[in-house]
Design an enzyme around this catalytic site. Sequence first.
Site, PDB file in Angstrom:
ATOM      1  N   GLN A 194      32.133  27.510  39.457  1.00 45.05           N
ATOM      2  CA  GLN A 194      30.840  27.661  39.378  1.00 45.05           C
ATOM      3  C   GLN A 194      30.008  28.588  40.358  1.00 45.05           C
ATOM      4  O   GLN A 194      28.892  28.161  40.874  1.00 45.05           O
ATOM      5  CB  GLN A 194      30.072  26.277  39.206  1.00 45.05           C
ATOM      6  N   SER A 195      30.722  29.589  40.574  1.00 49.88           N
ATOM      7  CA  SER A 195      30.171  30.834  41.398  1.00 49.88           C
ATOM      8  C   SER A 195      28.882  31.378  41.278  1.00 49.88           C
ATOM      9  O   SER A 195      28.908  31.826  40.040  1.00 49.88           O
ATOM     10  CB  SER A 195      31.452  31.646  41.614  1.00 49.88           C
ATOM     11  N   ASN A 196      27.976  31.372  41.929  1.00 47.96           N
ATOM     12  CA  ASN A 196      26.890  31.902  41.813  1.00 47.96           C
ATOM     13  C   ASN A 196      26.899  33.458  42.099  1.00 47.96           C
ATOM     14  O   ASN A 196      26.004  34.147  41.634  1.00 47.96           O
ATOM     15  CB  ASN A 196      25.727  31.310  42.745  1.00 47.96           C
ATOM     16  N   ALA A 236      34.765  30.546  43.116  1.00 52.86           N
ATOM     17  CA  ALA A 236      34.997  29.437  42.255  1.00 52.86           C
ATOM     18  C   ALA A 236      34.688  29.395  40.979  1.00 52.86           C
ATOM     19  O   ALA A 236      33.475  30.047  40.699  1.00 52.86           O
ATOM     20  CB  ALA A 236      34.461  28.152  43.381  1.00 52.86           C
ATOM     21  N   ALA A 242      29.662  35.118  41.478  1.00 48.45           N
ATOM     22  CA  ALA A 242      30.159  35.766  39.998  1.00 48.45           C
ATOM     23  C   ALA A 242      28.967  36.243  39.087  1.00 48.45           C
ATOM     24  O   ALA A 242      28.854  37.074  38.765  1.00 48.45           O
ATOM     25  CB  ALA A 242      31.123  34.940  39.552  1.00 48.45           C
TER      26      ALA A 242
END
Length: 349
Positions: free
Chosen positions: A75-77, A73, A79
């Site tokens: 705000q992917s942590n 998503a 990624a």
Amino acid sequence: MHFSRFPRVYLAHLPTALEPMDQLSRALGGPRIWIKRDDCTGLSTGGNKTRKLEFLMAEAVAQGADLVVTQGATQSNHARQTAAFAARMGIDCHILLEDRTGSKDANYNSNGNVFLDHLHGASVERHPGGSDMDAELEVVAETFRARGRKVYTIPGGGSNPTGALGYANAAMELVQQANTMDLKIDRIVHATGSAGTQAGLIVGLKAINAAIPLLGIGVRAPRPKQEENVYNLALATAEKLGCPGVVGREDVVANTDYVGEGYGIPTPECLQAIEMFARLEGILLDPVYSGKGAAGLIDLIRKGEMSGDENIVFLHTGGAVALFGYTDAFGYGDHADALGCDKPIMQTA
Ligand SMILES: *Cc1c(COP(=O)(O)O)cnc(C)c1O
């Protein structure tokens, strides 16, 4: 379970600390709450994906990859931690971000994790919400392969049997820590999303016969779907570890009552939980995962579902960087606070 049989890049700062949260415990008047600091795994502000990436990135290197491609998503942590891990290892990183919330907030779309993705040198492309992201991931990977790149793909959240090894190992680490501290753990609670954390933990706990119940607080899928995802991944992980049969369907428990409107949309109870941890313990939660996990923990304690003599371990899975994508949700504005002003914790009805 013998983890050294699998390729691994030893990069996480382990073991993470296990600490009591006595002010929060007192404020809630329930069990003694402990926190396992997987928000402090050491890489680009830390988080739970780093344990998974130790195994995933080692596999990428073993396969000769020069590019990792993953998705998440906005705000992917996951990624962000993948981008940092790739940078550290001299491998390129390409990220597909899915707009799951439809937010037009500039901070949400370019601050927090998104800012760090760019800072770590990853390339980023955006996809509309509802896309089949793992299918998109394969399409993009093929495009790179056609250009001669050696691509290693990592599914969303790093949640496959290789990534889940990191959390089977974490279960061993936690129980070992508790044993040396003479701490009897009655329950573990954490936020569950793409399922790798819960699946790995349950395999690890069962394989060492720890007899500690585990509760995942869901952030997206309804309960049957979430439990099915965790169970299926746990079976595959146990198989990979050479201990098939250790996990039963009844070991997998998710409570999805705290999702609210949807993934990535904070509830009032989530914001209140973030304030409680920040103001009582000086600890930063995140608005997508750990804040909702903590909201579930707090509500269940208030309902008396965890008794006063229990020791509860809240696994902090990280993600505080996303707070900078969500500052508007807190409504603090930019006014100056009066000196010594006693700020109450946000009240929910
Ligand atoms: C990804 C993530 C989770 C959920 O872990 P899964 O293994 O995807 O279930 C929880 N908290 C944070 C902060 C995360 O980034």
